[in-house]
Design an enzyme around this catalytic site. Sequence first.
Site, short mmCIF file in Angstrom:
data_model
loop_
_atom_site.label_atom_id
_atom_site.label_comp_id
_atom_site.label_asym_id
_atom_site.label_seq_id
_atom_site.Cartn_x
_atom_site.Cartn_y
_atom_site.Cartn_z
N LYS A 125 0.86 -1.19 0.00
CA LYS A 125 0.00 0.00 0.00
C LYS A 125 0.90 1.24 0.00
CE LYS A 125 -4.39 0.84 2.27
NZ LYS A 125 -5.06 0.75 3.56
O1 G3P Z 1 -8.98 1.66 4.15
C1 G3P Z 1 -8.95 3.01 4.52
C2 G3P Z 1 -9.44 3.22 5.88
O2 G3P Z 1 -8.70 2.49 6.81
C3 G3P Z 1 -9.59 4.63 6.30
O3 G3P Z 1 -10.76 4.65 6.99
O4 G3P Z 1 -12.39 5.45 8.60
O5 G3P Z 1 -9.97 6.04 8.87
O6 G3P Z 1 -11.33 7.07 7.05
P1 G3P Z 1 -11.13 5.89 7.92
#
Ligand code: G3P
Length: 224
Positions: free
Chosen positions: A85
Amino acid sequence: MELFLDTANLQQIKEVAEMGIISGVTTNPTLIAKEDPSVSFKQRILEIYQIVGGHVSVEVVSTEKDGMIREAEEIISWFPEATIKIPMTPQGLSAVKELSKREIPTNVTLIFSATQAIAAHQAGATYVSLFLGRLDDIAYDGIAVLNDICEIWDVQGYDSLIIAASIRNPIHIVEAARAGADIATIPYNVLMQSLKNPLTDRGIELFLQDYDKFITERQKSMLI
Ligand code: G3P
């Protein structure tokens, strides 16, 4: 649309993997930092891979191309099936280009616009991850951006896979599937919530009540 779990928590991964509904796991430094610090990064990633046996995205923390590539090489040495990633930056794109030449799968993360997604595809990304929830957080329509990206992919015949990420609620899952995302990567709580319906619970309750009634009547009639 495939479902991935967006977590680094082994219990959550085990529970959901047993249901047979996920084909991968995505992690990031924030998710890793929520877990037991006595377990090394490498050990956690390898345990995740052992449970899932499918896609595992592992994020680099370097900000320079060379550092990203060194980290990617290290991760690949742990398990060659890893997907690396990489953040959506100019340095990140250069790293993606290099890793793609070496046929190492990459997932370009922190994408917030169609132009970023196009650039990631052109650099050779295997996956492009659009962060829906974080767009919604700043009053942008994350699903509208996802619709744009899916339409562009259709028109252009792009083959990189679109991941709907930063999923915050079950409606995001439905909309991502409707838009044509290849994958939705979902936090445990949202995924579990999306499986529930009060009518299912009520239906089971009624079936069990009726079955109990039937057994009681049957026992009574056998006694007579
Ligand atoms: O896969 C991306 C994710 O982990 C981000 O999520 O909820 O931190 O915006 P969030």
